[in-house]
Every structure is written in C-alpha cells, then in structure tokens.
Design a protein around this motif. Sequence first.
Motif, PDB file in Angstrom:
ATOM      1  N   ASN A  12       0.816  -1.206   0.000  1.00 49.73           N
ATOM      2  CA  ASN A  12       0.000   0.000   0.000  1.00 49.73           C
ATOM      3  C   ASN A  12       0.852   1.259   0.000  1.00 49.73           C
ATOM      4  OD1 ASN A  12       0.861  -0.277   2.591  1.00 49.73           O
ATOM      5  ND2 ASN A  12      -1.155  -0.582   3.478  1.00 49.73           N
ATOM      6  N   VAL A  13       2.163   1.109  -0.174  1.00 47.89           N
ATOM      7  CA  VAL A  13       3.062   2.238  -0.354  1.00 47.89           C
ATOM      8  C   VAL A  13       3.710   2.051  -1.720  1.00 47.89           C
ATOM      9  CG1 VAL A  13       5.098   3.441   0.487  1.00 47.89           C
ATOM     10  CG2 VAL A  13       3.497   2.429   2.117  1.00 47.89           C
ATOM     11  N   HIS A  14       3.521   3.020  -2.576  1.00 49.99           N
ATOM     12  CA  HIS A  14       4.031   2.923  -3.943  1.00 49.99           C
ATOM     13  C   HIS A  14       5.025   4.057  -4.176  1.00 49.99           C
ATOM     14  CE1 HIS A  14       0.869  -0.007  -4.577  1.00 49.99           C
ATOM     15  NE2 HIS A  14       0.054   0.856  -3.987  1.00 49.99           N
ATOM     16  N   ILE A  15       6.246   3.695  -4.495  1.00 46.59           N
ATOM     17  CA  ILE A  15       7.309   4.672  -4.687  1.00 46.59           C
ATOM     18  C   ILE A  15       7.716   4.660  -6.151  1.00 46.59           C
ATOM     19  CG2 ILE A  15       9.648   5.354  -4.031  1.00 46.59           C
ATOM     20  CD1 ILE A  15       9.144   3.811  -1.371  1.00 46.59           C
ATOM     21  N   THR A  16       7.733   5.813  -6.762  1.00 43.29           N
ATOM     22  CA  THR A  16       8.167   5.944  -8.153  1.00 43.29           C
ATOM     23  C   THR A  16       9.377   6.872  -8.170  1.00 43.29           C
ATOM     24  OG1 THR A  16       5.901   5.714  -8.922  1.00 43.29           O
ATOM     25  CG2 THR A  16       7.488   6.633 -10.469  1.00 43.29           C
ATOM     26  N   LYS A  17      10.463   6.372  -8.728  1.00 41.84           N
ATOM     27  CA  LYS A  17      11.683   7.175  -8.852  1.00 41.84           C
ATOM     28  C   LYS A  17      11.993   7.360 -10.326  1.00 41.84           C
ATOM     29  CE  LYS A  17      14.296   6.031  -4.706  1.00 41.84           C
ATOM     30  NZ  LYS A  17      15.594   5.505  -4.247  1.00 41.84           N
ATOM     31  N   ILE A  18      12.384   8.564 -10.671  1.00 41.22           N
ATOM     32  CA  ILE A  18      12.849   8.842 -12.033  1.00 41.22           C
ATOM     33  C   ILE A  18      14.242   9.438 -11.899  1.00 41.22           C
ATOM     34  CG2 ILE A  18      12.440  10.108 -14.156  1.00 41.22           C
ATOM     35  CD1 ILE A  18       9.448  10.104 -13.418  1.00 41.22           C
ATOM     36  N   ILE A  19      15.233   8.652 -12.308  1.00 39.77           N
ATOM     37  CA  ILE A  19      16.621   9.088 -12.216  1.00 39.77           C
ATOM     38  C   ILE A  19      17.218   9.031 -13.610  1.00 39.77           C
ATOM     39  CG2 ILE A  19      18.885   8.646 -11.203  1.00 39.77           C
ATOM     40  CD1 ILE A  19      17.397   7.297  -8.849  1.00 39.77           C
ATOM     41  N   THR A  24      11.657   3.850 -12.177  1.00 40.59           N
ATOM     42  CA  THR A  24      11.564   2.593 -11.437  1.00 40.59           C
ATOM     43  C   THR A  24      10.439   2.729 -10.422  1.00 40.59           C
ATOM     44  OG1 THR A  24      13.229   3.335  -9.850  1.00 40.59           O
ATOM     45  CG2 THR A  24      14.014   1.998 -11.691  1.00 40.59           C
ATOM     46  N   GLU A  25       9.688   1.659 -10.255  1.00 41.62           N
ATOM     47  CA  GLU A  25       8.579   1.653  -9.307  1.00 41.62           C
ATOM     48  C   GLU A  25       8.816   0.580  -8.271  1.00 41.62           C
ATOM     49  OE1 GLU A  25       4.870   1.226 -11.335  1.00 41.62           O
ATOM     50  OE2 GLU A  25       5.029   3.174 -12.299  1.00 41.62           O
ATOM     51  N   LEU A  26       8.435   0.874  -7.031  1.00 40.82           N
ATOM     52  CA  LEU A  26       8.590  -0.053  -5.927  1.00 40.82           C
ATOM     53  C   LEU A  26       7.296  -0.068  -5.142  1.00 40.82           C
ATOM     54  CD1 LEU A  26      10.606  -1.907  -4.487  1.00 40.82           C
ATOM     55  CD2 LEU A  26      11.349   0.058  -3.148  1.00 40.82           C
ATOM     56  N   ALA A  33       8.153  -0.474   4.073  1.00 42.41           N
ATOM     57  CA  ALA A  33       8.363   0.923   3.708  1.00 42.41           C
ATOM     58  C   ALA A  33       9.049   1.675   4.837  1.00 42.41           C
ATOM     59  CB  ALA A  33       7.042   1.589   3.360  1.00 42.41           C
ATOM     60  N   ARG A  34       8.673   1.362   6.109  1.00 46.08           N
ATOM     61  CA  ARG A  34       9.320   2.015   7.246  1.00 46.08           C
ATOM     62  C   ARG A  34      10.784   1.619   7.338  1.00 46.08           C
ATOM     63  NH1 ARG A  34       4.480   0.591  10.046  1.00 46.08           N
ATOM     64  NH2 ARG A  34       3.150   2.402  10.195  1.00 46.08           N
ATOM     65  N   GLU A  35      11.070   0.342   7.069  1.00 49.36           N
ATOM     66  CA  GLU A  35      12.437  -0.173   7.171  1.00 49.36           C
ATOM     67  C   GLU A  35      13.308   0.280   5.995  1.00 49.36           C
ATOM     68  OE1 GLU A  35      11.923  -4.376   7.385  1.00 49.36           O
ATOM     69  OE2 GLU A  35      10.908  -4.288   9.324  1.00 49.36           O
ATOM     70  N   SER A  36      12.685   0.514   4.863  1.00 39.84           N
ATOM     71  CA  SER A  36      13.417   0.824   3.643  1.00 39.84           C
ATOM     72  C   SER A  36      13.919   2.256   3.641  1.00 39.84           C
ATOM     73  CB  SER A  36      12.508   0.610   2.429  1.00 39.84           C
ATOM     74  OG  SER A  36      13.143   1.044   1.268  1.00 39.84           O
ATOM     75  N   ASN A  37      15.050   2.469   3.035  1.00 40.08           N
ATOM     76  CA  ASN A  37      15.574   3.819   2.844  1.00 40.08           C
ATOM     77  C   ASN A  37      15.117   4.395   1.508  1.00 40.08           C
ATOM     78  OD1 ASN A  37      16.942   3.855   5.263  1.00 40.08           O
ATOM     79  ND2 ASN A  37      18.790   2.929   4.383  1.00 40.08           N
ATOM     80  N   GLU A  38      14.299   3.665   0.774  1.00 50.23           N
ATOM     81  CA  GLU A  38      13.842   4.099  -0.543  1.00 50.23           C
ATOM     82  C   GLU A  38      12.993   5.367  -0.459  1.00 50.23           C
ATOM     83  OE1 GLU A  38      14.544   2.894  -3.608  1.00 50.23           O
ATOM     84  OE2 GLU A  38      15.914   1.488  -2.663  1.00 50.23           O
TER      85      GLU A  38
END
Length: 177
Positions: A12-19, A24-26, A33-38
């Motif tokens: 239920n946490v969706h992270i989208t990065k554009i580098i 990239t989607e996670l 999500a709390r544990e991740s540094n993303e």
Amino acid sequence: MLCQKCNQKEANVHITKIINGVKTELHLCDECARESNEANISIPVTFGIPMSFQNILEGFMEMMGGIPQQLVEEISCPTCHMTFENFKQTGRFGCGNCYSAFNDNILPLMKRIHGNIQHTGKVPKRSGGILKVKRDIEKLKNELKMAVANEEYEKAARLRDEIKRLEERLNNKQDKE
C-alpha cells in the motif's frame, strides 16, 4: 498487489523514482516501507492516517495564516447557529445558509483548493437547460468582444444576433419555470 520486498503482505506504499530519465517503481507494505531507505523522507512517516476533507481543510487554513480567533468566535450561521470553528473541526456545514454566513472566509479557501469559485463542470441535460443557455451566451459575448477587437464586424453582427436569440429563449424558459 503483494509487497515486492517481503512478498507476504498487501503493498500500500508505492514509490516511483525517475533518475536520469529511467523510471523505477517499488511497491511495499507499511512495515517494509518504514524499514526501507527508498522513501528518503526526512520527516517521520506515519501510515494509516486517513486522508479526509477535514485534514485538508485544516492544512489550508494553517497555510493561509488562519483567521483571527476573535473573528472566528463571532461568526455563526443565523439559521442553524453553527459556528465557523465547528465548521473547521468537522469540515461540514450545518445547513445551506452556512455557505452565505461563512462566505468571506471560505471563498479564498475554495479558490485555493479548486482553482475557481464557480462550478464549471458538467450539467445534467434534463435540469441544466437554463444554465447551458447562460453559458452559451457568456461564450458568445466573449467571442463578440474578440470579433470587435479584431474588426470582424460581419462576424460580430452574427454573434450579436445569436446572443439576442439566446437571451429571448432564456427569458421564455425562465417565464415558464
């Protein structure tokens, strides 16, 4: 969709990065999500807080600097006696007259939230006849101004006649209702 890290819980946490143009989607669960540094967020992330109109309203009121407290306490609806403070807490009006009573305080807020203070969306075909004609007249008046400014007098005359026809039609509809 399952969490891409633990493959056990619902993501239920969706992270989208554009580098550098690479997307990239996670998709993670709350715990991963709390544990991740993303997420890379410097403020504490709290999941599970419901997003409501009241929360949004409070946030906008704070951003706008709020309204002086003594003024807020004095404002109340003459019909249902709801105070502006109650409206801020609940995010709901007590009756239809609250819109008029709190008008000066909510117009800037509505403009900031919606971008406009007048509804410009779709109108039902059955009940929106008069409104549609009014909108058509306004549109034609704007076109008429442009035609006159561009010295297109023949077009302006046609638009003027169309506006008159629509205004007569509008008056006839209003007389019937």
